[in-house]
Design an enzyme around this catalytic site. Structure first.
Site, PDB file in Angstrom:
ATOM      1  N   HIS A   1       2.093   1.863  -3.403  1.00 32.14           N
ATOM      2  CA  HIS A   1       1.059   2.498  -4.238  1.00 32.14           C
ATOM      3  C   HIS A   1       1.033   4.000  -3.971  1.00 32.14           C
ATOM      4  O   HIS A   1       0.892   4.803  -4.898  1.00 32.14           O
ATOM      5  CB  HIS A   1      -0.333   1.916  -3.937  1.00 32.14           C
ATOM      6  CG  HIS A   1      -0.551   0.534  -4.467  1.00 32.14           C
ATOM      7  ND1 HIS A   1      -0.627   0.264  -5.804  1.00 32.14           N
ATOM      8  CD2 HIS A   1      -0.701  -0.662  -3.839  1.00 32.14           C
ATOM      9  CE1 HIS A   1      -0.822  -1.034  -5.988  1.00 32.14           C
ATOM     10  NE2 HIS A   1      -0.858  -1.623  -4.801  1.00 32.14           N
TER      11      HIS A   1
ATOM     12  N   THR B   1       0.837  -1.209   0.000  1.00 34.12           N
ATOM     13  CA  THR B   1       0.000   0.000   0.000  1.00 34.12           C
ATOM     14  C   THR B   1       0.874   1.262   0.000  1.00 34.12           C
ATOM     15  O   THR B   1       0.582   2.230  -0.693  1.00 34.12           O
ATOM     16  CB  THR B   1      -0.903   0.011   1.259  1.00 34.12           C
ATOM     17  OG1 THR B   1      -1.662  -1.178   1.261  1.00 34.12           O
ATOM     18  CG2 THR B   1      -1.841   1.204   1.275  1.00 34.12           C
TER      19      THR B   1
END
Ligand code: NAD
Ligand code: ZN
Length: 341
Positions: A43, A40
């Site tokens: 990202h 995450t």
């Protein structure tokens, strides 16, 4: 304090000076010791479509961490300065039907640490006491720093009974590898894991997978034959988010097989529903960790001999965070730890 900040709407993260958080009456202020870099965070670093839609700027990112309690709010009785703790990354509403029934992992209104509220890539973090998890004082700090992804692996792996079963794990990322190790620990007969990356498959073998398959060179039908399996895999743990891997899994399950799905596909993916229907497969979506049954299971599995340390392949000081993200981007990494001391 120093923190890794998403301060601009463009790729990258920036080390910045930000105000120290304060502990409200129900909060615990924690001095961060070590953090793990999650997919995450990558990202958010890359600033892809999901991140652009989700992350308000500026935001201190990061949610995998271990630290020591510095200070507690006036209502907090169970935590004390010096305690070694991590925190569940989903702050739940406490008021919806699921929260009230004690099914907090099913809260309809969660807020994510390092996503929707200030995160752990910082010298200090303040979190609600209901999110704090006590560790034994002598726990390996690197392991404690990755309870969040370890929890994803445990939540997924323990979704279905594994004792004596043949388990297929698709995707040997850090979570898939830990999922394979948990499945072995929980008594599976064969644990087969797939990936397209040999570095990660080697790591999976070292963590206890019976067979680690590079799907660019070998197919699962042959692997089943080699193992003497006759009816297909009993349990599937989808940990790649890759449509090809998921379709392959559906074709390799036994009748009545059960699939727990953690991997997040980047777009809608077609599958052969006839296989699901005629073979009576169960497919279950998995999100986060169960509060706090998963945390309990993680703690006691470590105490009963599960060793996840080999999944940690890189360690850097937080000032060298770019090297940590480079290691993640290369794909030739398990978990990457940043040291905040
Ligand atoms: P990761 O991206 O590091 O691992 C995915 C792995 O899948 C990679 O090693 C990749 O090489 C492999 N892969 C790609 N194509 C494949 C194929 N055809 N067959 C087999 N493997 C293939 O991710 P991670 O951090 O280990 O997390 C695993 C997945 O879980 C990711 O999709 C992530 O987004 C998701 N995730 C979900 C939750 C949740 O709450 N549901 C939480 C954390 C992570
Ligand atoms: Zn809720």
């Amino acid at each position: 304090m120093k923190a890794l900040l998403k301060s601009k709407s463009e790729p990258g993260l920036w080390l910045a000076d930000v105000p120290e958080p304060r502990a409200g009456i129900n909060d615990v202020l924690i001095r961060v010791d070590r953090t793990g870099i999650c997919g995450t965070d990558l990202h958010i670093y890359k600033w892809d479509a999901w991140a652009r839609q989700t992350i308000p700027v500026p935001m201190v990112v990061g949610h995998e961490f271990v630290g020591e309690v510095m200070e507690v709010g006036a209502n907090v009785n169970d935590f004390h300065p010096g305690d070694v703790v991590s925190a569940e990354g989903h702050v739940v509403c406490g008021r919806c039907r699921n929260c009230l029934a004690g099914r907090r992992h099913l809260c309809k209104d969660t807020s994510g640490i390092g996503v929707n509220r200030p995160g752990a890539f910082a010298e200090f973090i303040s979190v609600p006491m209901t999110n704090v998890w006590h560790h034994k004082p002598d726990i390996d700090r690197d392991v404690a720093a990755i309870f969040d992804p370890f929890g994803n692996a445990v939540h997924t792996a323990l979704s279905f009974d594994l004792l004596g079963e043949d388990v297929l794990v698709t995707g040997a990322g850090p979570i898939g590898i830990m999922g394979a190790a948990v499945a072995k620990h929980a008594g599976a007969r064969f644990v087969v894991i797939t990936d397209v990356n040999d570095f990660r498959l080697d790591l999976a073998r070292r963590m206890g997978a019976d067979v680690a398959v590079n799907v660019t060179r070998e197919n699962l039908r042959e692997v089943q034959q080699r193992l003497g399996m006759k009816e297909g895999f009993d349990v599937g743990l989808e940990m790649s988010g890759n449509p090809e891997a998921f379709r392959d899994m559906i074709g390799q399950m036994c009748h009545g097989g059960k699939i727990a799905m953690l991997g997040i596909p980047s777009e809608p993916m077609p599958i052969d529903w006839n296989k699901v229907i005629f073979n009576m497969l169960t497919i279950r979506g998995i999100y986060g960790r169960e509060m706090y049954e998963t945390w309990y299971k993680m703690t006691v599995m470590l105490e009963s001999g599960l060793d996840i340390r080999p999944v940690i392949t890189h360690r850097f000081h937080y000032t060298e965070f770019e090297r940590g993200f480079d290691a993640m981007k290369s794909g030739n990494a398990g978990k990457v730890i940043l040291d905040w001391t």
